[in-house]
Design an enzyme around this catalytic site. Structure first.
Site, short mmCIF file in Angstrom:
data_model
loop_
_atom_site.label_atom_id
_atom_site.label_comp_id
_atom_site.label_asym_id
_atom_site.label_seq_id
_atom_site.Cartn_x
_atom_site.Cartn_y
_atom_site.Cartn_z
N THR A 49 0.82 -1.21 0.00
CA THR A 49 0.00 0.00 0.00
C THR A 49 0.86 1.26 0.00
O THR A 49 0.45 2.30 -0.52
CB THR A 49 -0.93 -0.02 1.23
OG1 THR A 49 -1.83 -1.11 1.06
CG2 THR A 49 -1.73 1.25 1.38
N SER A 60 1.26 -7.31 -0.78
CA SER A 60 1.94 -8.35 0.02
C SER A 60 1.04 -9.51 0.39
O SER A 60 1.52 -10.52 0.89
CB SER A 60 2.59 -7.74 1.26
OG SER A 60 1.66 -7.58 2.31
N THR A 91 1.52 -4.20 4.45
CA THR A 91 1.36 -4.51 5.87
C THR A 91 0.83 -5.93 6.11
O THR A 91 1.01 -6.48 7.19
CB THR A 91 0.37 -3.52 6.53
OG1 THR A 91 -0.91 -3.63 5.89
CG2 THR A 91 0.87 -2.10 6.47
N ASP A 92 0.16 -6.50 5.10
CA ASP A 92 -0.58 -7.75 5.34
C ASP A 92 0.30 -8.92 5.76
O ASP A 92 -0.10 -9.73 6.60
CB ASP A 92 -1.40 -8.13 4.09
CG ASP A 92 -2.62 -7.24 3.92
OD1 ASP A 92 -2.98 -6.53 4.88
OD2 ASP A 92 -3.21 -7.26 2.83
#
Ligand code: ASP
Length: 315
Positions: free
Chosen positions: A19, A65, A98-99
């Protein structure tokens, strides 16, 4: 050349997407964007505070990700190892989604355990958002990577430095979307300065030589969850597909639904390695003398899966 004359050591930014590199068609759209659109140089150019900092950039991948792969992990670890070995490099910054940050961070610490800092950073808002967090996170990450006493793989998001081995994503939307269970934060970055609380990650690196080049060579390890009304269905499917390991996201302190436990015992008897982690957001699965399945300690289910894969590869 004496120290006075030596040029300032540089930071290498390895970009992988996420992101932080995402864009939306509408500036106010915080959720309907496409991740992994901007390149490493665009991310750096968006941070005026980095002008004059000796930086190099390299685009290692360009993915959301959620789609992180073994292939990218291996390449990322190789590129990081390459740059860490250069005397003129003080540290590395990795931009990421971030995932799966907790998985990539854990993986990198286990294989590299670097004596210089490898700082992962990310953003919860795309680069087009009104309140974009990427530029500040990148600036903070570079500040940490330049710290002479920093080492190991750490994660910097929303002004907080986390040990990558302890990281977990705890929120779907907030800018401060991370935690570390009981362990808490390592340090905070305030106006480019570090306020330290605990020791940096240390340990012996596993190295990269044992990591298969072909993603098909990585051992199949799946995650199953214990819950009300759990069955053995997914365990049986995993066995039929030939998995080598199973991580169960157990309830509480590693407790398992009886039906699921029976299926897992059969899987273990058939040679599949079974580890217990917890669905809880904090705390370890504490071992008991009569445990049938080993505990994964404080690792999240996703991190336990990474560790089990690494152990199976080295066995
Ligand atoms: N899906 C995005 C990713 O992990 C989410 C983010 O980066 O915040 O790449």
């Amino acid at each position: 050349m004496n120290k006075m004359q030596s040029p300032e050591r540089r930071i290498v930014v390895l970009a992988t997407g996420g992101t932080i590199a995402g864009t939306a068609a509408r500036p106010g759209d915080n959720v309907g964007y496409v991740a992994a659109q901007l390149g490493a140089d665009d991310l750096v150019a968006a941070v005026p505070g980095l002008a004059g900092t000796p930086l190099e950039t390299e685009q290692v991948a360009q993915v959301d990700s959620k789609d992180m792969s073994f292939d990218i992990w291996r390449r990322l670890a190789e590129r990081a190892a390459h740059h860490l070995a250069r005397d003129e490099v003080a540290g590395i910054v990795v931009t990421h989604g971030t995932d799966t940050l907790e998985e990539t961070g854990y993986f990198l610490q286990r294989v590299l355990a670097p004596r210089k800092p490898v700082v992962l950073t990310a953003a919860m808002r795309p680069a087009t958002a009104l309140l974009r967090d990427g530029p500040q996170n990148l600036l903070d990450a570079v500040a940490v990577a330049r710290e002479p006493q920093a080492h190991g793989v750490v994660v910097v998001v929303a002004g907080v430095v986390w040990d990558a081995r302890e990281l977990r994503k705890t929120h779907t939307y907030r800018l401060d979307a991370f935690g570390a269970g009981d362990a808490g934060w390592l340090a905070r970055v305030e106006e480019g300065r570090l306020r330290r609380q605990r020791d940096w990650p240390a340990g012996e690196p596993l190295g990269l030589a044992f990591l298969p080049v072909d993603p098909a060579g990585w051992p199949a390890v799946e995650i199953v969850t214990s819950h009300a009304g759990a069955t053995g269905l997914l365990v049986q499917a995993a066995r039929a597909a030939g998995v080598r390991g199973l991580v169960v996201a157990a309830t509480g302190n590693g407790s398992l639904h009886t039906t699921l436990e029976a299926a897992l015992r059969e899987a273990q008897s058939a040679g599949i390695v079974v580890w217990r982690s917890s669905r809880c957001l904090a705390g370890a699965v504490l071992p008991k003398p009569d445990d049938v399945f080993p505990t994964a300690g404080t690792l999240t289910p996703a991190q336990a899966r990474v560790e089990l894969m690494l152990q199976l590869l080295r066995a």
